[in-house]
Write a protein that holds these residues in place. Sequence first.
Motif: not given
Length: 497
Positions: A392-405, A451-457
């Motif tokens: 879920l952390r990786a998915a959230v970061l991808r939604q805010v403009g990051y490529r994640v490994e 992380l979603a609470q902090l970054l996503l709508p």
Amino acid sequence: MQSEVRSEGLARTAEAGARMSAAQPHESSAVHDASPAADGAASAVRGAAAAVDSESRGQSADASGSPGGLGVVRGALLGRESLVRGLASGRRRGVDGPPYLRVELRYVDLKGVRHLQITEFDERQAHTRNVAAAELEEAVDELLGQAYGSWHVETTSETLRLRYTKKGKELLHRQDDHREQETRHDRVKRRVLDPAAPFLIELGISDHQGRVKPSRQAKYKQIEEFCKLLAPALDEAIAAGRIAADRPLQVVDLGCGNAYLTLAAYHLLTAAGHDVRMTGIDHNPAARKRNTRVVEALGWQEHLRFVDATIQAAELDVQPDVVLALHACDTATDDALARAVGWQASLVLAAPCCHHDIQTQLKSVSPPAPYALMTRYGIVRERFADVLTDSLRAAVLRQVGYRVEVVQFVDSQHTPRNLLLRAARTGAKPTPDLQSEYQTLIAEWQVNPRLAQLLLPPQPADADGREVPADAAASESRGASDASGASGAARQAGVVS
């Protein structure tokens, strides 16, 4: 066929040029009048042949016939006596990505014969092959034809950095350097962190003879393997133009604790030639005083400092390029990731620690069918929560403009918390499929990631206060939600202007 047609057309152009040149008046004799025309025709034909040959090999060339950025890189990679290392990574926009995450090239001597060693990395392992001289150009051209987004090439005399803009334009940076070429195949294993490095002795990881203490082997291995992943990721970010190479490199270690990683990263990056400004942040006054004494003993106090603050409250004078976090407990990792996003850090490396938040939530939910067995047994539920949390952390970061490994950075014998999130900021917008998959996953498992609470709508909440995917009615207020999410990310920044 296309190259043949172009060659024929260029040849006709050369002949016309020769006739025009012959028709011009010359002061010299008629015998010599033909020479300039012949030379002009021959030059044009040679230029045409070079252009066709360049196209057939996948090189680029400018209007004067000089090789473009890819052609310069090609020449460097073919330099059997001068290439030190080549690295390709990333992907170009608007085209199918390359088959591997990155590829590294160097020359090695096998039984007295020089070969090009090509190592290609996927998400699981490295694939190595050695190419003989007869197949050298074909192998290099094949790699150059793949849609890697950047090339970083080191030779004995210079460093080349080639990247592509959003519109596909080549940008080549050249810098004079001096280094030695190493072609021995069976090289002595080189440590990223020399056990005899003074900072390891000051930290008590190595003894005064420069040997890692038996009781500190696990900690040494953790920070060395972390640094092994940091170095190439930074090279890629610089080569891609996401981090400027003409100013100090700003690095922050969140939740630095006893500063093992802080000092190791500073040592590694400084030794690599970077002008580093490092900040370690931790809300532990005793640790800060101890770390400051170590830094002063090493003489690093001018460019390395420690700040006594929580991850959420830390303020910086300068926006960081790189954010690190090693084993920040539970949701402290989420706080660290959110601060990195708020600062718009170009590169983030975080190795999570415990995952109590999602574990606790799973205890009070009814698992979706047919997955009840995954939460029936405590140890299985705990390990599943670890995997779910980092996914879920990786998915959230991808939604805010990051490529994640998500990679394993050290063997489990050294620490059971051995996964690492490596995120590079690209600014890419999330796809509808990604958003849909994420919303479906959190709805099925009835979890609300920190992380979603902090970054996503924010999403509508159910009776228990958990967020659920927005329905048709909520979609009418999506604009307001987006604005709220953007302001939330801005609040995470904490950069003092």
